[in-house]
Enzyme design. Structure first.
Site, mmCIF file in Angstrom:
data_model
loop_
_atom_site.group_PDB
_atom_site.id
_atom_site.type_symbol
_atom_site.label_atom_id
_atom_site.label_comp_id
_atom_site.label_asym_id
_atom_site.label_seq_id
_atom_site.Cartn_x
_atom_site.Cartn_y
_atom_site.Cartn_z
ATOM 1 N N LYS A 58 29.468 44.020 34.309
ATOM 2 C CA LYS A 58 30.627 43.997 33.398
ATOM 3 C C LYS A 58 31.728 44.999 33.764
ATOM 4 O O LYS A 58 32.450 45.511 32.902
ATOM 5 C CB LYS A 58 30.206 44.215 31.921
ATOM 6 C CG LYS A 58 29.047 43.372 31.449
ATOM 7 C CD LYS A 58 29.063 41.941 31.920
ATOM 8 C CE LYS A 58 30.173 41.098 31.365
ATOM 9 N NZ LYS A 58 30.178 39.753 32.008
ATOM 10 N N THR A 61 33.273 42.510 38.250
ATOM 11 C CA THR A 61 32.653 41.841 39.410
ATOM 12 C C THR A 61 33.285 40.473 39.677
ATOM 13 O O THR A 61 33.607 40.135 40.819
ATOM 14 C CB THR A 61 31.141 41.651 39.132
ATOM 15 O OG1 THR A 61 30.636 42.839 38.541
ATOM 16 C CG2 THR A 61 30.385 41.313 40.390
ATOM 17 N N THR A 62 33.482 39.701 38.612
ATOM 18 C CA THR A 62 34.021 38.344 38.767
ATOM 19 C C THR A 62 35.434 38.413 39.364
ATOM 20 O O THR A 62 35.799 37.606 40.216
ATOM 21 C CB THR A 62 34.068 37.648 37.381
ATOM 22 O OG1 THR A 62 32.823 37.880 36.728
ATOM 23 C CG2 THR A 62 34.324 36.165 37.502
ATOM 24 N N HIS A 122 24.239 43.810 42.114
ATOM 25 C CA HIS A 122 24.319 44.866 41.095
ATOM 26 C C HIS A 122 23.364 46.013 41.440
ATOM 27 O O HIS A 122 23.158 46.919 40.631
ATOM 28 C CB HIS A 122 23.943 44.323 39.708
ATOM 29 C CG HIS A 122 25.024 43.515 39.053
ATOM 30 N ND1 HIS A 122 26.359 43.823 39.147
ATOM 31 C CD2 HIS A 122 24.945 42.411 38.259
ATOM 32 C CE1 HIS A 122 27.070 42.938 38.457
ATOM 33 N NE2 HIS A 122 26.241 42.071 37.923
ATOM 34 N N ARG A 144 34.040 50.699 36.301
ATOM 35 C CA ARG A 144 34.914 50.596 35.130
ATOM 36 C C ARG A 144 34.499 51.676 34.141
ATOM 37 O O ARG A 144 33.322 52.068 34.117
ATOM 38 C CB ARG A 144 34.711 49.210 34.501
ATOM 39 C CG ARG A 144 35.644 48.902 33.373
ATOM 40 C CD ARG A 144 35.351 47.518 32.826
ATOM 41 N NE ARG A 144 36.401 47.087 31.944
ATOM 42 C CZ ARG A 144 36.352 45.979 31.228
ATOM 43 N NH1 ARG A 144 35.302 45.175 31.303
ATOM 44 N NH2 ARG A 144 37.356 45.653 30.435
ATOM 45 N N SER A 152 31.798 45.419 26.821
ATOM 46 C CA SER A 152 31.775 44.135 27.509
ATOM 47 C C SER A 152 30.335 43.619 27.625
ATOM 48 O O SER A 152 30.076 42.428 27.420
ATOM 49 C CB SER A 152 32.421 44.294 28.894
ATOM 50 O OG SER A 152 32.545 43.055 29.531
ATOM 51 N N ARG A 274 36.744 37.209 29.192
ATOM 52 C CA ARG A 274 36.961 37.508 27.771
ATOM 53 C C ARG A 274 38.368 38.052 27.647
ATOM 54 O O ARG A 274 39.329 37.310 27.731
ATOM 55 C CB ARG A 274 35.878 38.478 27.274
ATOM 56 C CG ARG A 274 35.689 38.498 25.748
ATOM 57 C CD ARG A 274 34.589 39.455 25.353
ATOM 58 N NE ARG A 274 34.864 40.812 25.759
ATOM 59 C CZ ARG A 274 35.527 41.710 25.039
ATOM 60 N NH1 ARG A 274 35.972 41.390 23.850
ATOM 61 N NH2 ARG A 274 35.734 42.937 25.503
ATOM 62 N N LYS A 275 38.530 39.374 27.501
ATOM 63 C CA LYS A 275 39.887 39.915 27.344
ATOM 64 C C LYS A 275 40.413 40.527 28.626
ATOM 65 O O LYS A 275 41.598 40.428 28.925
ATOM 66 C CB LYS A 275 39.868 40.991 26.264
ATOM 67 C CG LYS A 275 39.781 40.471 24.851
ATOM 68 C CD LYS A 275 40.152 41.616 23.933
ATOM 69 C CE LYS A 275 39.640 41.433 22.548
ATOM 70 N NZ LYS A 275 39.574 42.712 21.837
HETATM 71 P P1 A3P Z 1 35.861 42.201 28.941
HETATM 72 O O1 A3P Z 1 34.547 41.774 28.350
HETATM 73 O O2 A3P Z 1 36.224 43.621 28.614
HETATM 74 O O3 A3P Z 1 36.964 41.260 28.634
HETATM 75 P P2 A3P Z 1 31.957 41.171 35.245
HETATM 76 O O4 A3P Z 1 32.757 40.217 36.034
HETATM 77 O O5 A3P Z 1 31.499 42.370 36.044
HETATM 78 O O6 A3P Z 1 30.862 40.503 34.512
HETATM 79 O O7 A3P Z 1 32.945 41.816 34.175
HETATM 80 C C1 A3P Z 1 33.425 41.041 33.131
HETATM 81 C C2 A3P Z 1 34.637 41.732 32.567
HETATM 82 O O8 A3P Z 1 35.728 41.561 33.462
HETATM 83 C C3 A3P Z 1 35.057 41.123 31.247
HETATM 84 O O9 A3P Z 1 35.690 42.179 30.531
HETATM 85 C C4 A3P Z 1 36.048 40.060 31.704
HETATM 86 O O10 A3P Z 1 36.925 39.632 30.705
HETATM 87 C C5 A3P Z 1 36.767 40.825 32.810
HETATM 88 N N1 A3P Z 1 37.386 39.940 33.785
HETATM 89 C C6 A3P Z 1 36.941 38.755 34.268
HETATM 90 N N2 A3P Z 1 37.805 38.240 35.147
HETATM 91 C C7 A3P Z 1 38.825 39.109 35.239
HETATM 92 C C8 A3P Z 1 40.059 39.124 35.981
HETATM 93 N N3 A3P Z 1 40.386 38.136 36.788
HETATM 94 N N4 A3P Z 1 40.874 40.180 35.813
HETATM 95 C C9 A3P Z 1 40.563 41.198 34.990
HETATM 96 N N5 A3P Z 1 39.421 41.249 34.257
HETATM 97 C C10 A3P Z 1 38.562 40.214 34.376
#
Ligand code: A3P
Length: 313
Positions: A58, A61-62, A122, A144, A152, A274-275
């Site tokens: 969280k 990564t994505t 991870h 982060r 998150s 999400r946000k």
């Molecule tokens: P929030 O839950 O605070 O919105 P991961 O990819 O490591 O699982 O992290 C997920 C977090 O990254 C979530 O945060 C998600 O909304 C945010 N996220 C996903 N895609 C993103 C992007 N393209 N740019 C910025 N944040 C992103």
């Protein structure tokens, strides 16, 4: 069932959803990740041109998956409109070596015609050390701030089917985080070791914060491309990469809106966007929770990771 290597001290504890966590080399794992990790450690031999994206869950990564994919595969950037980033760049201990991995693994980021294969993990450096040092592969680590990260995590787990009947209380997440009992925790040891490596060996380890990437994506995308040995010579292309990988763009693709569950993991395609805001924890954490986490962060990081107050506050 042979799940634990000889010499590994093992502790197990139940967590939310009646899942057990297992302690492996000082970090906590669900059984799924533990099994995949052990297979990875036995089998994975990185190639010199491989790129490994490492992160605590969280932390963006994505986002980094999509950015790295777009940087390395500029001519097929539109793959991002059709494929979820998790289906473009696979997670080693889950999608390649996990018990539910697809066999044989076939992912666009592993295309032999690409100059660099891209994988994600991870796993902490403390576990991956021998593997990543067995070749000249490069490692990119995204971190982060801990408060947004755990908020998150909390939202993410509560998006699961099992949380429909009883949600995971935020107080419990904070307690577990502070105590050091969540998957891939301790967060601080995870972060600090990769940070140390990036200072010692900056050609092999690239360390970036979600917050700095958010505040100036173009500059950091260019730095990432330089680190990977494929710098941009065209500002418009940098802008296109940033735009194609923004949360606003990615979340609008049909594949990101899908409520289908991944075949290799219990989460839905649509639970990853999400946000994506810095400081979102302020809407959820109490002052007391914030103080508790800030005290640990100050003690552990001593200002080394989040240079700007705004990034961690
Ligand atoms: P929030 O839950 O605070 O919105 P991961 O990819 O490591 O699982 O992290 C997920 C977090 O990254 C979530 O945060 C998600 O909304 C945010 N996220 C996903 N895609 C993103 C992007 N393209 N740019 C910025 N944040 C992103």
């Amino acid at each position: 069932m042979e799940i634990f290597q000889t010499g590994t001290s093992l502790l197990e504890r139940k967590q939310f959803g009646d899942d057990f966590l297992y302690n492996f080399h000082g970090f906590w794992f669900t059984l799924l990740f533990l099994q995949g990790t052990q297979e990875l450690l036995k089998q994975f031999k990185p190639l010199p041109n491989d790129v490994i994206l490492a992160s605590f869950p969280k932390t963006g990564t994505t986002w980094l998956k999509s950015l790295l994919y777009a940087i390395v595969n500029r001519s097929s950037i539109d793959e991002l409109t059709r494929n979820h980033p998790h289906l473009l760049v696979p997670q080693l201990e889950l999608q390649i070596y996990g018990p539910q991995a697809i066999s044989p693994p076939l992912f666009p980021s592993l295309d032999p015609s690409s100059a660099n294969r891209i994988f994600q993990t991870h796993l902490p450096y403390q576990i991956l050390e021998e593997t990543v040092n067995s070749s000249d592969c490069r490692v990119i680590y995204v971190v982060r701030n801990p408060k947004d990260t755990l908020v998150s995590v909390w939202h993410f787990v509560n998006s699961l089917e099992l949380a429909k009947t009883a949600q995971w209380p935020l107080e419990e997440v904070v307690d577990q985080f502070c105590e050091g009992f969540l998957p891939f925790v301790p967060y601080y040891d995870h972060v600090l070791e990769y940070h140390k490596k990036s200072m010692e060996r900056p050609k092999k380890f690239f360390f970036i914060t979600y917050e700095e990437l958010k505040s100036d994506p173009k500059t950091h995308v260019k730095k990432l491309a330089e680190f990977l040995g494929c710098p941009f010579d065209n500002e418009e292309l940098v802008e296109e990469v940033v735009r194609s990988c923004s949360i606003e763009t990615l979340r609008n693709h049909d594949v990101s809106k899908s409520s289908d569950v991944f075949s290799f993991y219990e989460f839905r395609y649509n639970s990853y966007f999400r946000k994506g805001q810095v400081g979102d924890h302020k809407s959820y954490l109490t002052n007391d929770m914030i103080d508790r986490i800030d005290t640990i962060t100050r003690e552990k990081f001593q200002g080394s990771i989040f240079k700007h107050e705004a990034d961690s506050s």
